[in-house]
Design a protein around this motif. Structure first.
Motif, PDB file in Angstrom:
ATOM      1  N   ILE A  19     -16.247  -6.367   6.832  1.00 34.87           N
ATOM      2  CA  ILE A  19     -15.592  -6.837   8.091  1.00 34.87           C
ATOM      3  C   ILE A  19     -14.112  -7.212   7.973  1.00 34.87           C
ATOM      4  O   ILE A  19     -13.383  -6.702   8.726  1.00 34.87           O
ATOM      5  CB  ILE A  19     -16.284  -7.803   8.794  1.00 34.87           C
ATOM      6  CG1 ILE A  19     -17.804  -7.561   9.070  1.00 34.87           C
ATOM      7  CG2 ILE A  19     -15.665  -8.465   9.932  1.00 34.87           C
ATOM      8  CD1 ILE A  19     -18.853  -8.451   9.649  1.00 34.87           C
ATOM      9  N   THR A  20     -13.909  -7.862   7.067  1.00 33.20           N
ATOM     10  CA  THR A  20     -12.586  -8.249   6.658  1.00 33.20           C
ATOM     11  C   THR A  20     -11.434  -6.741   6.222  1.00 33.20           C
ATOM     12  O   THR A  20     -10.431  -6.918   6.725  1.00 33.20           O
ATOM     13  CB  THR A  20     -12.362  -9.058   5.353  1.00 33.20           C
ATOM     14  OG1 THR A  20     -13.161 -10.222   5.571  1.00 33.20           O
ATOM     15  CG2 THR A  20     -11.053  -9.534   5.004  1.00 33.20           C
ATOM     16  N   PHE A  21     -12.290  -6.207   5.637  1.00 30.75           N
ATOM     17  CA  PHE A  21     -11.683  -4.438   5.269  1.00 30.75           C
ATOM     18  C   PHE A  21     -11.204  -3.898   6.573  1.00 30.75           C
ATOM     19  O   PHE A  21     -10.052  -3.463   6.834  1.00 30.75           O
ATOM     20  CB  PHE A  21     -12.496  -3.722   4.670  1.00 30.75           C
ATOM     21  CG  PHE A  21     -12.162  -2.138   4.503  1.00 30.75           C
ATOM     22  CD1 PHE A  21     -11.046  -2.101   3.443  1.00 30.75           C
ATOM     23  CD2 PHE A  21     -12.622  -1.368   5.040  1.00 30.75           C
ATOM     24  CE1 PHE A  21     -10.660  -0.595   3.394  1.00 30.75           C
ATOM     25  CE2 PHE A  21     -12.504   0.037   5.065  1.00 30.75           C
ATOM     26  CZ  PHE A  21     -11.375   0.357   4.389  1.00 30.75           C
ATOM     27  N   GLY A  65      -9.160  -9.057  -7.468  1.00 28.33           N
ATOM     28  CA  GLY A  65      -8.552 -10.061  -6.526  1.00 28.33           C
ATOM     29  C   GLY A  65      -7.189 -10.536  -6.916  1.00 28.33           C
ATOM     30  O   GLY A  65      -6.398 -11.259  -6.158  1.00 28.33           O
ATOM     31  N   VAL A  66      -6.704 -10.305  -8.483  1.00 29.79           N
ATOM     32  CA  VAL A  66      -5.621 -10.746  -8.745  1.00 29.79           C
ATOM     33  C   VAL A  66      -4.388  -9.991  -8.058  1.00 29.79           C
ATOM     34  O   VAL A  66      -3.593 -10.665  -7.565  1.00 29.79           O
ATOM     35  CB  VAL A  66      -5.401 -10.461 -10.269  1.00 29.79           C
ATOM     36  CG1 VAL A  66      -3.954 -10.485 -10.811  1.00 29.79           C
ATOM     37  CG2 VAL A  66      -6.309 -11.430 -11.133  1.00 29.79           C
ATOM     38  N   PRO A  67      -4.167  -8.761  -8.004  1.00 31.58           N
ATOM     39  CA  PRO A  67      -3.434  -7.889  -7.142  1.00 31.58           C
ATOM     40  C   PRO A  67      -3.614  -8.242  -5.760  1.00 31.58           C
ATOM     41  O   PRO A  67      -2.330  -8.362  -5.068  1.00 31.58           O
ATOM     42  CB  PRO A  67      -3.527  -6.402  -7.320  1.00 31.58           C
ATOM     43  CG  PRO A  67      -5.031  -6.404  -7.777  1.00 31.58           C
ATOM     44  CD  PRO A  67      -4.952  -7.735  -8.804  1.00 31.58           C
ATOM     45  N   LEU A  68      -4.578  -8.259  -5.214  1.00 34.39           N
ATOM     46  CA  LEU A  68      -4.808  -8.806  -3.938  1.00 34.39           C
ATOM     47  C   LEU A  68      -4.084 -10.337  -3.574  1.00 34.39           C
ATOM     48  O   LEU A  68      -3.364 -10.074  -2.544  1.00 34.39           O
ATOM     49  CB  LEU A  68      -6.224  -8.825  -3.360  1.00 34.39           C
ATOM     50  CG  LEU A  68      -6.675  -8.607  -1.775  1.00 34.39           C
ATOM     51  CD1 LEU A  68      -8.118  -8.289  -1.721  1.00 34.39           C
ATOM     52  CD2 LEU A  68      -6.526  -9.981  -1.226  1.00 34.39           C
ATOM     53  N   LEU A 115      -7.646  -2.782  -1.809  1.00 30.39           N
ATOM     54  CA  LEU A 115      -8.248  -3.803  -2.802  1.00 30.39           C
ATOM     55  C   LEU A 115      -9.416  -4.617  -2.473  1.00 30.39           C
ATOM     56  O   LEU A 115     -10.187  -5.083  -3.355  1.00 30.39           O
ATOM     57  CB  LEU A 115      -6.994  -4.904  -3.158  1.00 30.39           C
ATOM     58  CG  LEU A 115      -5.842  -4.149  -4.065  1.00 30.39           C
ATOM     59  CD1 LEU A 115      -4.767  -5.249  -4.014  1.00 30.39           C
ATOM     60  CD2 LEU A 115      -6.226  -3.737  -5.149  1.00 30.39           C
ATOM     61  N   LEU A 116      -9.780  -4.658  -1.160  1.00 31.17           N
ATOM     62  CA  LEU A 116     -11.029  -5.231  -0.560  1.00 31.17           C
ATOM     63  C   LEU A 116     -12.348  -4.506  -0.984  1.00 31.17           C
ATOM     64  O   LEU A 116     -13.244  -4.881  -1.049  1.00 31.17           O
ATOM     65  CB  LEU A 116     -11.020  -5.525   0.773  1.00 31.17           C
ATOM     66  CG  LEU A 116     -10.181  -6.731   1.378  1.00 31.17           C
ATOM     67  CD1 LEU A 116      -9.871  -6.633   2.807  1.00 31.17           C
ATOM     68  CD2 LEU A 116     -10.495  -8.129   0.842  1.00 31.17           C
ATOM     69  N   ILE A 117     -12.034  -3.217  -1.545  1.00 29.58           N
ATOM     70  CA  ILE A 117     -13.009  -2.323  -1.682  1.00 29.58           C
ATOM     71  C   ILE A 117     -13.586  -2.641  -2.899  1.00 29.58           C
ATOM     72  O   ILE A 117     -14.979  -2.859  -2.830  1.00 29.58           O
ATOM     73  CB  ILE A 117     -12.678  -0.869  -1.570  1.00 29.58           C
ATOM     74  CG1 ILE A 117     -12.193  -0.389  -0.095  1.00 29.58           C
ATOM     75  CG2 ILE A 117     -13.807   0.357  -1.825  1.00 29.58           C
ATOM     76  CD1 ILE A 117     -11.600   0.937   0.035  1.00 29.58           C
ATOM     77  N   PRO A 118     -13.047  -2.543  -4.036  1.00 27.43           N
ATOM     78  CA  PRO A 118     -13.656  -3.108  -5.203  1.00 27.43           C
ATOM     79  C   PRO A 118     -14.302  -4.493  -5.383  1.00 27.43           C
ATOM     80  O   PRO A 118     -15.060  -4.975  -5.954  1.00 27.43           O
ATOM     81  CB  PRO A 118     -12.481  -2.733  -6.400  1.00 27.43           C
ATOM     82  CG  PRO A 118     -11.183  -2.834  -5.562  1.00 27.43           C
ATOM     83  CD  PRO A 118     -11.595  -2.320  -4.289  1.00 27.43           C
ATOM     84  N   MET A 119     -13.464  -5.226  -4.499  1.00 28.85           N
ATOM     85  CA  MET A 119     -13.991  -6.786  -4.423  1.00 28.85           C
ATOM     86  C   MET A 119     -15.319  -6.820  -3.715  1.00 28.85           C
ATOM     87  O   MET A 119     -16.296  -7.315  -4.036  1.00 28.85           O
ATOM     88  CB  MET A 119     -12.886  -7.561  -3.678  1.00 28.85           C
ATOM     89  CG  MET A 119     -13.391  -9.009  -3.265  1.00 28.85           C
ATOM     90  SD  MET A 119     -12.371 -10.065  -2.612  1.00 28.85           S
ATOM     91  CE  MET A 119     -11.010 -10.493  -3.843  1.00 28.85           C
ATOM     92  N   GLY A 120     -15.585  -5.928  -2.669  1.00 33.62           N
ATOM     93  CA  GLY A 120     -16.888  -5.907  -2.137  1.00 33.62           C
ATOM     94  C   GLY A 120     -18.039  -5.265  -2.839  1.00 33.62           C
ATOM     95  O   GLY A 120     -18.982  -5.809  -3.066  1.00 33.62           O
TER      96      GLY A 120
END
Length: 411
Positions: free
Chosen positions: A389-391, A323-326, A295-300
């Motif tokens: 980096i978080t991913f 962000g919501v499901p994350l 889910l961090l991929i589309p956020m990035g």
């Protein structure tokens, strides 16, 4: 079953008032300090310092395992009421100062830090094992909702009825909450002891740390909790506001909507735990962390200049979509971990173990916040780099979870 449900309702009601009351007071007192000093640095410092007493929560855990938990819970709300009353008297006689406000906020923070492990230790005693995840989810949802509503309502009440009237109302509510909590039926857990109480508590804390670090499942879960709190919690505290306000340059309205949606997602996850608890297992825990990483991929992607050139709405929509499901998933992961630890920990160690894990996990969050602040400042026009980096860090945590739990049985 009816009595158990009624007990839980009374516990949730008491927690709602207690958490909401202290959150509202801390916020209103911070505004008062801002008004009388006009200095944002003092305002921010006082608000941050009032959170430091969480470091003392293991002491509360030791007390919760040694003495009657209901008595401690009632005593803490009576203490909140007394502190609020003393502060009200100080306001009525114009004896308030920065020092008095600072001491009051720290004491409220201390009582709150003591309250959490006590209540967490009570839950398994008044909830059936199959409903434990749901019970923890409801309580976390109440705490999250208080965190959202308290600042909003605190600001409104402060501007409309003033600090004195706020203190008067909250004082009454604290004392009524303590009275309500005396009616909760909690299994007795008081343990006899002899000798100096300080030495006894020190020995209890040593036992708690030893049990936490030597129990295979608890040690592994604490390690993962620390990793998740370090890598992902600061993303929502520092990263989300920065991305929405600076990277996407949202107006105040959209920014508020975005923050509100993310906060609501946390509550949604807490309330959904009862539904998904049958699907999440120790053996597939790593998949949930992997899902967070994905889910961090589309956020990035929502922060890429390529997308932002088409306006803020497409980027904002993609950010919310991920962000919501994350946020909800992180809430579910947290409640799942807490519930499993409650199930494997004997009642005599439950308060200490939960307090140690919570304090340890929360202590690493400020370090992560500092690093995120440096990261987003360094990559001002490339906000996707800290997210990458978080991913990577989250992928590593997923692999670590798979390795740590490979020999653990589902609980």
């Amino acid at each position: 079953m009816y009595q158990t449900s009624f007990n839980f309702i009374k516990l949730v009601t008491g927690q709602a008032v207690s958490v909401f009351g202290t959150s509202l007071l801390r916020f209103a007192l911070s505004l008062y300090v801002l008004d009388i000093t006009g200095r944002a640095d003092i305002y921010a410092t006082l608000f941050a310092v009032s959170s430091l007493p969480v470091l003392f929560s293991p002491i509360a855990g030791a007390l919760a395992d040694r003495f009657n938990r209901k008595s401690i819970m009632v005593g803490l709300d009576l203490t909140n009421g007394l502190l609020s009353l003393l502060l009200l008297i100080a306001f009525l006689f114009n004896q308030t100062s920065i020092f008095v406000i600072a001491v009051a906020m720290i004491l409220f923070g201390f009582v709150g830090a003591m309250d959490t492990p006590v209540v967490t230790a009570i839950i398994p005693g008044i909830s059936t094992s199959d409903k434990l995840e749901s019970a923890n989810g409801i309580l976390q949802g109440v705490q999250s909702l208080s965190g959202i509503v308290a600042p909003v309502l605190g600001g409104l009440l402060y501007s409309s009825i003033g600090m004195k009237n706020i203190l008067m109302i909250i004082t009454i509510l604290f004392f009524l909450t303590a009275l309500l909590e005396t009616r909760i039926l909690v299994p007795q857990n008081k343990t006899e002891y002899s000798g100096n109480i300080i030495k006894v508590l020190a020995s209890d804390l040593k036992e708690g740390f030893h049990y936490t670090l030597t129990h295979s499942f608890i040690r592994k879960t604490m390690l993962l909790s620390v990793g998740l709190n370090f890598a992902l919690t600061p993303l929502f505290i520092i990263g989300v506001p920065y991305i929405l306000r600076v990277t996407m340059n949202l107006n105040t309205g959209l920014y508020g909507i975005g923050i509100g949606i993310m906060e609501f997602a946390t509550i949604l996850g807490a309330l959904l735990i009862g539904v998904v608890s049958k699907k999440i297992r120790v053996s597939n825990f790593y998949l949930w962390i992997l899902f967070v990483a994905i889910l961090l991929i589309p956020m990035g992607m929502s922060t890429l200049p390529l997308l932002l050139q088409y306006g803020t709405f497409p980027a904002f929509a993609l950010f919310v979509f991920s962000g919501v499901p994350l946020s909800a998933c992180l809430s579910i992961i947290s409640i799942f971990a807490i519930s499993k630890i409650q199930k494997v920990t004997p009642s005599k160690n439950l308060g200490k173990v939960m307090a140690i894990i919570m304090a340890t996990a929360q202590c690493v969050a400020p370090i992560g916040q500092i690093l995120y602040g440096i990261g987003f400042e360094t990559f001002e026009n490339r906000a996707y780099i800290p997210i990458i980096i978080t991913f990577v860090a989250t992928i590593l945590l997923s692999i670590l979870s798979k390795l740590l739990y490979r020999n653990e049985k589902d609980i």
